[in-house]
Design a protein around this motif. Structure first.
Motif, PDB file in Angstrom:
ATOM      1  N   ASP A 114      -5.593  13.039   2.153  1.00 23.21           N
ATOM      2  CA  ASP A 114      -6.542  12.187   1.436  1.00 23.21           C
ATOM      3  C   ASP A 114      -7.887  12.877   1.265  1.00 23.21           C
ATOM      4  O   ASP A 114      -8.483  12.859   0.186  1.00 23.21           O
ATOM      5  CB  ASP A 114      -6.742  10.871   2.186  1.00 23.21           C
ATOM      6  N   SER A 142       1.643   9.188   1.441  1.00 25.16           N
ATOM      7  CA  SER A 142       0.287   9.536   1.007  1.00 25.16           C
ATOM      8  C   SER A 142       0.205  10.844   0.231  1.00 25.16           C
ATOM      9  O   SER A 142      -0.744  11.039  -0.545  1.00 25.16           O
ATOM     10  CB  SER A 142      -0.661   9.580   2.210  1.00 25.16           C
ATOM     11  N   LYS A 147      -3.409   9.457  -4.931  1.00 27.73           N
ATOM     12  CA  LYS A 147      -4.502   8.682  -4.343  1.00 27.73           C
ATOM     13  C   LYS A 147      -5.188   9.536  -3.286  1.00 27.73           C
ATOM     14  O   LYS A 147      -4.550  10.026  -2.361  1.00 27.73           O
ATOM     15  CB  LYS A 147      -3.979   7.399  -3.688  1.00 27.73           C
ATOM     16  N   THR A 148      -6.493   9.720  -3.423  1.00 25.01           N
ATOM     17  CA  THR A 148      -7.253  10.490  -2.445  1.00 25.01           C
ATOM     18  C   THR A 148      -8.486   9.674  -2.059  1.00 25.01           C
ATOM     19  O   THR A 148      -8.912   8.785  -2.800  1.00 25.01           O
ATOM     20  CB  THR A 148      -7.697  11.846  -3.009  1.00 25.01           C
ATOM     21  N   ASN A 157     -10.357   3.580   2.762  1.00 25.26           N
ATOM     22  CA  ASN A 157     -10.039   4.159   1.452  1.00 25.26           C
ATOM     23  C   ASN A 157     -10.849   3.538   0.314  1.00 25.26           C
ATOM     24  O   ASN A 157     -10.369   3.450  -0.820  1.00 25.26           O
ATOM     25  CB  ASN A 157      -8.539   4.021   1.142  1.00 25.26           C
ATOM     26  N   PHE A 162      -8.390   9.193  -8.134  1.00 27.91           N
ATOM     27  CA  PHE A 162      -7.002   9.549  -8.422  1.00 27.91           C
ATOM     28  C   PHE A 162      -6.993  11.016  -8.850  1.00 27.91           C
ATOM     29  O   PHE A 162      -7.669  11.398  -9.824  1.00 27.91           O
ATOM     30  CB  PHE A 162      -6.435   8.683  -9.555  1.00 27.91           C
ATOM     31  N   PHE A 239      -2.308   4.551 -12.220  1.00 28.82           N
ATOM     32  CA  PHE A 239      -3.627   4.129 -11.748  1.00 28.82           C
ATOM     33  C   PHE A 239      -3.638   2.720 -11.165  1.00 28.82           C
ATOM     34  O   PHE A 239      -4.687   2.092 -11.058  1.00 28.82           O
ATOM     35  CB  PHE A 239      -4.640   4.253 -12.890  1.00 28.82           C
ATOM     36  N   GLU A 240      -2.478   2.235 -10.761  1.00 27.88           N
ATOM     37  CA  GLU A 240      -2.357   0.962 -10.054  1.00 27.88           C
ATOM     38  C   GLU A 240      -2.968  -0.206 -10.833  1.00 27.88           C
ATOM     39  O   GLU A 240      -3.743  -0.994 -10.324  1.00 27.88           O
ATOM     40  CB  GLU A 240      -2.991   1.048  -8.650  1.00 27.88           C
ATOM     41  N   ASN A 248       1.651  -1.435  -1.754  1.00 30.86           N
ATOM     42  CA  ASN A 248       0.712  -1.860  -0.714  1.00 30.86           C
ATOM     43  C   ASN A 248       1.286  -2.951   0.183  1.00 30.86           C
ATOM     44  O   ASN A 248       0.529  -3.578   0.939  1.00 30.86           O
ATOM     45  CB  ASN A 248      -0.589  -2.352  -1.361  1.00 30.86           C
ATOM     46  N   LYS A 333      -9.408  -3.242  -1.908  1.00 33.63           N
ATOM     47  CA  LYS A 333      -9.560  -2.765  -3.279  1.00 33.63           C
ATOM     48  C   LYS A 333      -8.854  -3.653  -4.292  1.00 33.63           C
ATOM     49  O   LYS A 333      -9.147  -3.618  -5.480  1.00 33.63           O
ATOM     50  CB  LYS A 333      -9.019  -1.329  -3.385  1.00 33.63           C
TER      51      LYS A 333
END
Length: 372
Positions: A114, A142, A147-148, A157, A162, A239-240, A248, A333
């Motif tokens: 990450d 991960s 995702k970072t 996080n 991204f 990008f979720e 999640n 988030k």
């Protein structure tokens, strides 16, 4: 490519990349990198534990392939995902005079992946990077999907970008040096894929988890199935903005528990938080009359069988209040204009995104859970 190496493709048009899974990939890392990215210079970002066990082998592989490199070693643990260590990593990359076309190699577990990925994403407005995950959790979750980020005092996080890797090398041999606790924690993320939408995989894990833990083909198969599951979702929703949020499952509760514990790995590591979170998500679904209590019991039974926690009171030290956990959940988030979003289920392998979940319901459920 040899027959004993599994390959999963993450399909993102011109940014597509391979995940290679199998034995001996640390020793072959240099050759695999040159084959795909050419003769580059590299910064290895790793932690103290991984450096002690595996750094020499990776450095030898890079040298054999003609890759000049520098190394930046960070402390081990979740607290490394901080602004201070991000700054130190960025400065180390710049001090090494790496160019935008060079690479950062994230050599470690999820924390290193990450943080190093985030550094690569912001240095020179975006450098290439390679994930070389050394924990089960990082190999199945991960390291895949771009995702970072780092943690904030407000939650886990919450700061990041991204930024997709160019290659992921999941060497199954390095998992043999993990502690039993670390391996179990990673296994929680494997179970997650079965619970989301692969009930047949969950059944397979119930029957074969001993073999996954002992290694060999079952371990490689479990990692490959998990990576393919994540690659499929990332390919649809990078990008979720849609169904990537399903990944999640258990994380909304789990992240709140990690934040309450101040990311103290002696009390709780990420995979343990996810395990408790998945058990809570299934129990919460039962409370809302969405799923059978039998399914929740079955999920808990499997997690307990492998040695993972399923209840908040299994976390050592001071217990949180329901109000404190809800405060952390509100920082998640996935919260949109104060509306809570959870991944809930109608049964094993039947997860869905539940939006506008009333905070009063969550609070009442947490109060009930803390009384158990």
């Amino acid at each position: 490519m040899t027959a004993d190496i599994a390959k999963v493709r993450v399909g993102l048009d011109e940014r597509s990349y391979d995940i290679l899974i199998g034995s001996g990939l640390v020793a072959r890392a240099g050759a695999e990198i040159v084959d795909r990215l050419g003769k580059v210079r590299a910064m290895i970002v790793t932690d103290e534990n991984v450096a002690a066990a595996h750094l020499e082998a990776l450095q030898a592989s890079l040298l054999h392939a003609g890759i000049e490199h520098a190394t930046h070693v960070l402390p081990t643990g979740e607290t490394t995902k901080s602004f201070a260590h991000l700054e130190a990593t960025v400065e180390a990359i710049l001090a090494a005079r790496l160019e935008r076309g060079d690479i950062v190699i994230a050599f470690g577990g999820g924390v290193i992946g990450d943080l190093a990925g985030f550094a690569a994403g912001v240095v020179r407005r975006g450098m290439r990077f390679v994930q070389l995950p050394t924990s089960l959790l990082a190999q199945v979750d991960s390291s895949v999907g771009g995702k970072t980020g780092i943690n904030s005092r407000h939650g886990k996080n919450l700061v990041g970008v991204f930024h997709q890797p160019r290659l992921v090398l999941a060497d199954t041999d390095v998992l043999n040096t993990l502690s039993e606790r670390e391996f179990r924690a990673g296994y929680a993320e494997v179970v997650k894929y079965g619970l989301i939408d692969k009930p047949e995989f969950f059944v397979w894990l119930e029957k074969n988890w001993h073999q996954v833990f002992s290694g060999g083909d079952a371990r490689k198969q479990a990692i490959a199935i998990s990576c393919q599951a994540k690659a499929d979702v990332v390919g649809r929703d990078e990008f979720e903005t849609g169904d990537r949020a399903l990944l999640n499952l258990g994380h909304t509760f789990g992240h709140a528990l990690e934040a309450f514990c101040a990311y103290d790995s002696a009390r709780l590591v990420h995979g343990e938080g996810v395990a408790i979170g998945m058990a809570l998500a299934h129990r919460f679904s039962t409370r809302l009359n969405l799923a059978s209590s039998d399914d929740a019991s079955r999920v808990e039974a499997h997690l307990r069988a492998v040695g993972l926690p399923t209840c908040i009171d299994e976390i050592p030290g001071m217990k949180p209040t329901a109000e404190a956990l809800l405060t952390y959940i509100m920082q998640d988030k996935k919260v949109s204009r104060g509306a809570l979003t959870f991944i809930l289920t109608r049964g094993i392998g039947q997860c869905f995104i539940a939006r506008d979940v009333p905070s009063s319901e969550v609070l009442a459920f947490l109060e009930q859970s803390l009384e158990r």
